[in-house]
Structure formats: C-alpha cells, structure tokens
Design a protein around this motif. Sequence first.
Motif, PDB file in Angstrom:
ATOM      1  N   ARG A  40      -0.093   0.799  13.255  1.00 35.53           N
ATOM      2  CA  ARG A  40       1.333   1.064  13.443  1.00 35.53           C
ATOM      3  C   ARG A  40       2.094   1.005  12.120  1.00 35.53           C
ATOM      4  O   ARG A  40       2.995   1.796  11.876  1.00 35.53           O
ATOM      5  CB  ARG A  40       1.900   0.060  14.442  1.00 35.53           C
ATOM      6  N   LEU A  41       1.722   0.056  11.253  1.00 33.69           N
ATOM      7  CA  LEU A  41       2.390  -0.091   9.962  1.00 33.69           C
ATOM      8  C   LEU A  41       1.826   0.841   8.893  1.00 33.69           C
ATOM      9  O   LEU A  41       2.452   1.043   7.861  1.00 33.69           O
ATOM     10  CB  LEU A  41       2.290  -1.540   9.479  1.00 33.69           C
ATOM     11  N   GLY A  42       0.628   1.373   9.117  1.00 36.23           N
ATOM     12  CA  GLY A  42      -0.007   2.231   8.118  1.00 36.23           C
ATOM     13  C   GLY A  42      -0.862   1.474   7.124  1.00 36.23           C
ATOM     14  O   GLY A  42      -1.190   1.996   6.064  1.00 36.23           O
ATOM     15  N   ASP A  92     -12.164 -11.048  -3.103  1.00 37.79           N
ATOM     16  CA  ASP A  92     -11.670 -12.175  -3.888  1.00 37.79           C
ATOM     17  C   ASP A  92     -10.286 -11.936  -4.479  1.00 37.79           C
ATOM     18  O   ASP A  92      -9.539 -12.869  -4.719  1.00 37.79           O
ATOM     19  CB  ASP A  92     -12.670 -12.501  -5.006  1.00 37.79           C
ATOM     20  N   ALA A  93      -9.917 -10.670  -4.706  1.00 39.92           N
ATOM     21  CA  ALA A  93      -8.608 -10.341  -5.280  1.00 39.92           C
ATOM     22  C   ALA A  93      -7.570 -10.010  -4.205  1.00 39.92           C
ATOM     23  O   ALA A  93      -6.445  -9.640  -4.532  1.00 39.92           O
ATOM     24  CB  ALA A  93      -8.745  -9.171  -6.249  1.00 39.92           C
ATOM     25  N   GLY A  94      -7.956 -10.112  -2.922  1.00 43.35           N
ATOM     26  CA  GLY A  94      -7.018  -9.818  -1.848  1.00 43.35           C
ATOM     27  C   GLY A  94      -6.981  -8.359  -1.433  1.00 43.35           C
ATOM     28  O   GLY A  94      -6.126  -7.954  -0.642  1.00 43.35           O
ATOM     29  N   VAL A  95      -7.903  -7.549  -1.934  1.00 48.57           N
ATOM     30  CA  VAL A  95      -7.968  -6.141  -1.541  1.00 48.57           C
ATOM     31  C   VAL A  95      -8.605  -6.055  -0.148  1.00 48.57           C
ATOM     32  O   VAL A  95      -9.630  -6.685   0.115  1.00 48.57           O
ATOM     33  CB  VAL A  95      -8.784  -5.311  -2.561  1.00 48.57           C
ATOM     34  N   ILE A  96      -7.979  -5.289   0.725  1.00 49.30           N
ATOM     35  CA  ILE A  96      -8.509  -5.104   2.079  1.00 49.30           C
ATOM     36  C   ILE A  96      -9.704  -4.164   1.989  1.00 49.30           C
ATOM     37  O   ILE A  96      -9.577  -3.005   1.605  1.00 49.30           O
ATOM     38  CB  ILE A  96      -7.428  -4.529   3.020  1.00 49.30           C
ATOM     39  N   ARG A  97     -10.880  -4.674   2.323  1.00 49.09           N
ATOM     40  CA  ARG A  97     -12.127  -3.914   2.222  1.00 49.09           C
ATOM     41  C   ARG A  97     -12.587  -3.352   3.563  1.00 49.09           C
ATOM     42  O   ARG A  97     -13.365  -2.404   3.606  1.00 49.09           O
ATOM     43  CB  ARG A  97     -13.231  -4.772   1.614  1.00 49.09           C
ATOM     44  N   HIS A  98     -12.117  -3.920   4.656  1.00 52.33           N
ATOM     45  CA  HIS A  98     -12.500  -3.435   5.989  1.00 52.33           C
ATOM     46  C   HIS A  98     -11.432  -3.881   6.984  1.00 52.33           C
ATOM     47  O   HIS A  98     -10.886  -4.980   6.848  1.00 52.33           O
ATOM     48  CB  HIS A  98     -13.859  -4.011   6.403  1.00 52.33           C
ATOM     49  N   ILE A  99     -11.143  -3.030   7.956  1.00 52.48           N
ATOM     50  CA  ILE A  99     -10.230  -3.393   9.039  1.00 52.48           C
ATOM     51  C   ILE A  99     -10.940  -3.181  10.363  1.00 52.48           C
ATOM     52  O   ILE A  99     -11.469  -2.094  10.631  1.00 52.48           O
ATOM     53  CB  ILE A  99      -8.938  -2.546   9.009  1.00 52.48           C
ATOM     54  N   GLY A 153       0.834  -1.192   0.000  1.00 54.75           N
ATOM     55  CA  GLY A 153       0.000   0.000   0.000  1.00 54.75           C
ATOM     56  C   GLY A 153       0.860   1.230   0.000  1.00 54.75           C
ATOM     57  O   GLY A 153       2.082   1.148  -0.198  1.00 54.75           O
ATOM     58  N   SER A 154       0.268   2.379   0.271  1.00 52.43           N
ATOM     59  CA  SER A 154       1.018   3.630   0.273  1.00 52.43           C
ATOM     60  C   SER A 154       2.088   3.654   1.361  1.00 52.43           C
ATOM     61  O   SER A 154       3.058   4.396   1.265  1.00 52.43           O
ATOM     62  CB  SER A 154       0.072   4.823   0.434  1.00 52.43           C
ATOM     63  N   PHE A 155       1.954   2.826   2.371  1.00 58.98           N
ATOM     64  CA  PHE A 155       2.943   2.727   3.448  1.00 58.98           C
ATOM     65  C   PHE A 155       4.193   1.974   3.008  1.00 58.98           C
ATOM     66  O   PHE A 155       5.232   2.047   3.653  1.00 58.98           O
ATOM     67  CB  PHE A 155       2.342   2.024   4.677  1.00 58.98           C
ATOM     68  N   VAL A 157      -3.429  -4.048  -0.708  1.00 58.03           N
ATOM     69  CA  VAL A 157      -3.616  -5.356  -1.340  1.00 58.03           C
ATOM     70  C   VAL A 157      -2.758  -6.417  -0.668  1.00 58.03           C
ATOM     71  O   VAL A 157      -1.548  -6.246  -0.500  1.00 58.03           O
ATOM     72  CB  VAL A 157      -3.275  -5.289  -2.846  1.00 58.03           C
ATOM     73  N   LEU A 158      -3.398  -7.511  -0.307  1.00 57.86           N
ATOM     74  CA  LEU A 158      -2.716  -8.685   0.233  1.00 57.86           C
ATOM     75  C   LEU A 158      -2.448  -9.645  -0.909  1.00 57.86           C
ATOM     76  O   LEU A 158      -3.337  -9.905  -1.725  1.00 57.86           O
ATOM     77  CB  LEU A 158      -3.594  -9.355   1.291  1.00 57.86           C
ATOM     78  N   ARG A 159      -1.225 -10.154  -0.979  1.00 60.89           N
ATOM     79  CA  ARG A 159      -0.854 -11.133  -2.009  1.00 60.89           C
ATOM     80  C   ARG A 159      -0.600 -12.477  -1.351  1.00 60.89           C
ATOM     81  O   ARG A 159       0.160 -12.600  -0.395  1.00 60.89           O
ATOM     82  CB  ARG A 159       0.409 -10.684  -2.762  1.00 60.89           C
TER      83      ARG A 159
END
Length: 167
Positions: free
Chosen positions: A140-142, A101-108, A39-41, A148-150
Amino acid sequence: MGNGNLGRRAFVLGVLSAPLVARGALAQSCPTGRVTITGSFGKAAFNVDIADTESTRAQGLMHVESMPLSQGMLFVYDRPQQMSFWMRNTLIPLDMLFLDDAGVIRHIHHRAQPLDESVISPGPMLLRGVLEINGGLARRLGIEEGDVLRHPAFVSEQEPWSCDTAD
C-alpha cells in the motif's frame, strides 16, 4: 503479556532493549522506538517495539489482537545470520521486511497469515533484522526491496547517518 495490550508490551520491550545501545554514540543519542523507511515512494515512519533478546524475539507479536498502522515490531540480532519465522499464536496478518546490516530491505514477505506454522524465510541470506508491520501495508505504501530502514541498530561506517534527518 499475552493479553493483546501492545502498549504495555512496548514499555516492557523498551526496558529490555538495552543491548541495542551498544552500537555506539549514535545509538545512545537516537530514539530506539522509531524507524523510518526511505525509497522511491518517499518516506514512511513507524513507532516500534524492539525485540533484541532471545525472549522478546520468541514472544514477538504473539497474542496481539490488533496493531495501529503506524506501529511495528523490529527484531534485531547481534550479528548477520540466516532467519526464519512463523506465525504461531500470531493473530494479525503481517508484512515482514528482512534487513541487512546497513538496514537495506533485502526481502519482503507480504501478508503472512495468522496462526500459520509454515516457515517464512528469505533463503540463505545473512541478515540482521526484520521489521513486522500490518499485512498489506508495504504494498500500500510502495515499500520495496532495496529501500532503506533507518534506526540506530543499523548504523554502519559505510552508511553514515544522523537520526536528526530521520524525523
């Protein structure tokens, strides 16, 4: 498995993760015990235990007393669906990263509280997975929604990816 020994559970969960490799040749050639988030982090990597069967998902991280910062648990479902979790018998605070389904983080869901039986859900979204990491680590990591999670379980024809670039 309720003794809090994550290492022993990692071996068992690794053996149980055979359904995961059904996603094609990429899944068969890529390691399933590691994810990266970009991500941007920048990029973060976690070693993961896989919960991709009904019994491993039900067990989750219950009774685990501690977890290294570089460790997590990846819950993988066969098809997109609505999801809800709780922290029954979970002894450590967790961040829950809900994945499409593509590994995009949609909610935390940040800092789920140990032993709390309140329902944790991203709402009516249809999702395919959840990454659980130590509570507070996502902020903490941003890590943010849209990052996106791979991992081989989240490979799609629309999002070409090679695990060679994940490390």
